[in-house]
Design an enzyme around this catalytic site. Structure first.
Site, short mmCIF file in Angstrom:
data_model
loop_
_atom_site.label_atom_id
_atom_site.label_comp_id
_atom_site.label_asym_id
_atom_site.label_seq_id
_atom_site.Cartn_x
_atom_site.Cartn_y
_atom_site.Cartn_z
CG HIS A 155 -33.43 23.83 -110.02
ND1 HIS A 155 -32.78 25.01 -110.30
CD2 HIS A 155 -34.61 23.88 -110.70
CE1 HIS A 155 -33.54 25.75 -111.11
NE2 HIS A 155 -34.64 25.08 -111.37
CB SER A 276 -12.47 0.46 -100.49
OG SER A 276 -11.69 0.86 -99.38
CE LYS A 282 -16.22 3.34 -100.36
NZ LYS A 282 -17.02 4.51 -100.65
CD GLU A 289 -15.77 7.62 -108.29
OE1 GLU A 289 -15.40 8.42 -107.44
OE2 GLU A 289 -15.79 6.39 -108.11
#
Ligand code: ARG
Length: 464
Positions: A155, A276, A282, A289
């Site tokens: 969970h 970025s 970043k 992804e």
């Protein structure tokens, strides 16, 4: 002039031509198409359907065409519609009348059924290698991280301590099943369809077994209607690909989470991360992804094929030309994803301290405390309740189980004595989970040995 123009009185409309053509995408099967034609020509000559001298001319010309295509000296045209008729047109342009004999006892319907199978067979071979490389990467990493302790989750809540090696090997097992599914796909793919012709076979005395052997197939298709209209193998491949991508996507999801500052379990190498355009600080896990995102398109490819085939009457229908882009996309996406995944993992740095700290903080040893009480004679259900009370006490007093002093413990149960602290150490917790399939380093070490042996054994049966 079209190879099929005989019964037509008008030229094809330009729109029809564009809409109908598949050369823009089926060109990628030209090697397979030529290999199939060479085998077919040899068989026609063996059976006395064409002369040996004609076969020699055809084979030589096809080999030249292959070379010229490879060197970019020949250009496919939309007028010739698809890869099959483009190559046949090149052949006829090269050797004239003799070239016109190649298509005896053959249809584009069995030709395309053959080409996709040959194509997918080659790709399966490469994908198999890529899976094994990723598995070897996992094995190497697991060897380094047998005692790298981390929290296991259910969970998304910290559950019990495990090792990074054990976690990585879970993905090894998924990939093992993926590889088995791929091999299984191959079994039903490796049937030779030539001889099915358009749908009803042929009256010519073909030697299908010879073509099967020439092209390294295991069997010949058993029914001519099925031979030209079966795309189950493409569906099975896309099912395999979807499941594999689902596994990579789950792994990607974890890598993305683990690279967040909140987790900081993993630091991806600069070479396998991106920045970025606005936020200078970043470093993003874009590859992971993208693998997660591309999983969606592979599912789309599977759904495309399932939907494409669902209402098709026997035998060939032009709808089936639509199978290729979906199949090719699945092949390309799986290959690209596997290709980046292995080096992304191999170069990543795991923050062992962070992981161990996370394993220590969140009551991941609560089950162990219950097991401790069971070992001292308490029934598990009672032990669960006692530990629940101790956990509640810790939460209220901002403590963890290792920090309770012995007198407090004794209030929860007189069975708890000094030896509890060693028992609750997270490394101890992992070490004692020696059940087969468990995370104890000695068990995982054996799992790694077995996994290595398995890799060697499946490499031995490498496909031709
Ligand atoms: N380009 C076609 C395909 O990919 C080849 C088979 C065409 N057969 C036909 N009878 N039109 O399916």
């Amino acid at each position: 002039m079209k190879l099929w123009s005989g019964r037509f009185t008008k030229a094809t409309d330009r729109l029809t031509e564009d809409f109908n053509a598949s050369i823009a995408f089926d060109a990628r099967m030209y090697r397979q198409d030529i290999a199939g034609s060479i085998a077919h020509a040899k068989m026609l000559a063996r059976q006395g359907i064409i002369k040996a001298t004609e076969k020699d001319m055809i084979v030589k010309a096809l080999e030249e065409i292959r070379e010229e295509l490879e060197e970019g000296q020949l250009e496919f045209t939309v007028e010739a519609e698809d890869v099959h008729m483009n190559i046949e047109t090149f052949l006829i342009n090269k050797i004239g009348e003799v070239g016109k004999k190649l298509h005896t006892a053959r249809s584009r319907n069995d030709q395309v059924a053959l080409d996709i199978r040959l194509y997918l067979r080659d790709e399966i071979h490469e994908i198999r290698e890529l899976i094994l490389t990723l598995q070897e990467t996992l094995l190497d990493l697991a060897k380094e991280h047998l005692t790298t302790i981390m929290p296991g989750y259910t969970h998304m809540q910290k559950a019990q301590p495990i090792s990074l090696a054990h976690h990585l090997m879970a993905y090894f097992e998924m990939l093992r099943r993926d590889l088995e599914r791929l091999d299984d796909t191959f079994k039903r793919l490796n049937y030779m369809p030539l001889g099915s012709c358009a749908l009803a076979g042929t009256g010519f005395n073909l030697d299908r077994e010879f073509v099967k052997q020439e092209l390294n197939f295991d069997y010949i298709t058993r029914n001519s209607l099925d031979g030209v209209s079966d795309r189950d193998f493409a569906l099975e491949f896309c099912s395999f690909a979807s499941i594999l991508m689902m596994h990579l996507s789950r792994f990607s999801e974890e890598i993305i989470l683990w690279s967040s500052e909140e987790f900081s379990f993993i630091d991806l190498d600069d070479a396998f991360s991106t920045g970025s355009s606005i936020m200078p600080q970043k470093k993003n896990p874009d590859l992971a992804e993208l693998v997660r995102g591309k999983t969606g398109r592979v599912y789309g490819d599977l759904i495309t094929l399932l939907t494409l085939m669902k209402s098709l009457p026997l035998a060939y229908n032009k709808d089936m030309q639509e199978d290729k882009e979906a199949l090719f996309d699945a092949v390309d996406t799986v290959k690209k994803s596997l290709l980046v995944f292995a080096p992304m993992l191999r170069t990543a740095k795991f923050n062992q301290e962070r992981m161990a700290k996370a394993a220590r903080g969140g009551f991941t040893n609560a089950t162990d405390l219950a097991d401790y009480l069971v070992n001292k004679g308490m029934a598990f259900r009672d032990a669960h309740a006692v530990v629940g009370q101790a956990v509640l006490y810790c939460i209220e007093n901002k403590l963890v189980l290792e920090e309770l002093d012995i007198s407090t413990y004794q209030e929860f149960s007189p069975l708890i004595t000094e030896d509890v602290y060693k028992y609750l150490d997270v490394l101890e917790c992992v070490n004692r989970r020696k059940v087969p399939g468990g995370p104890a380093p000695e068990v995982v070490t054996r799992a790694l040995e077995a996994a290595g042996a398995w890799i060697r054994s499946v490499k031995d049966v490498q496909r031709k």
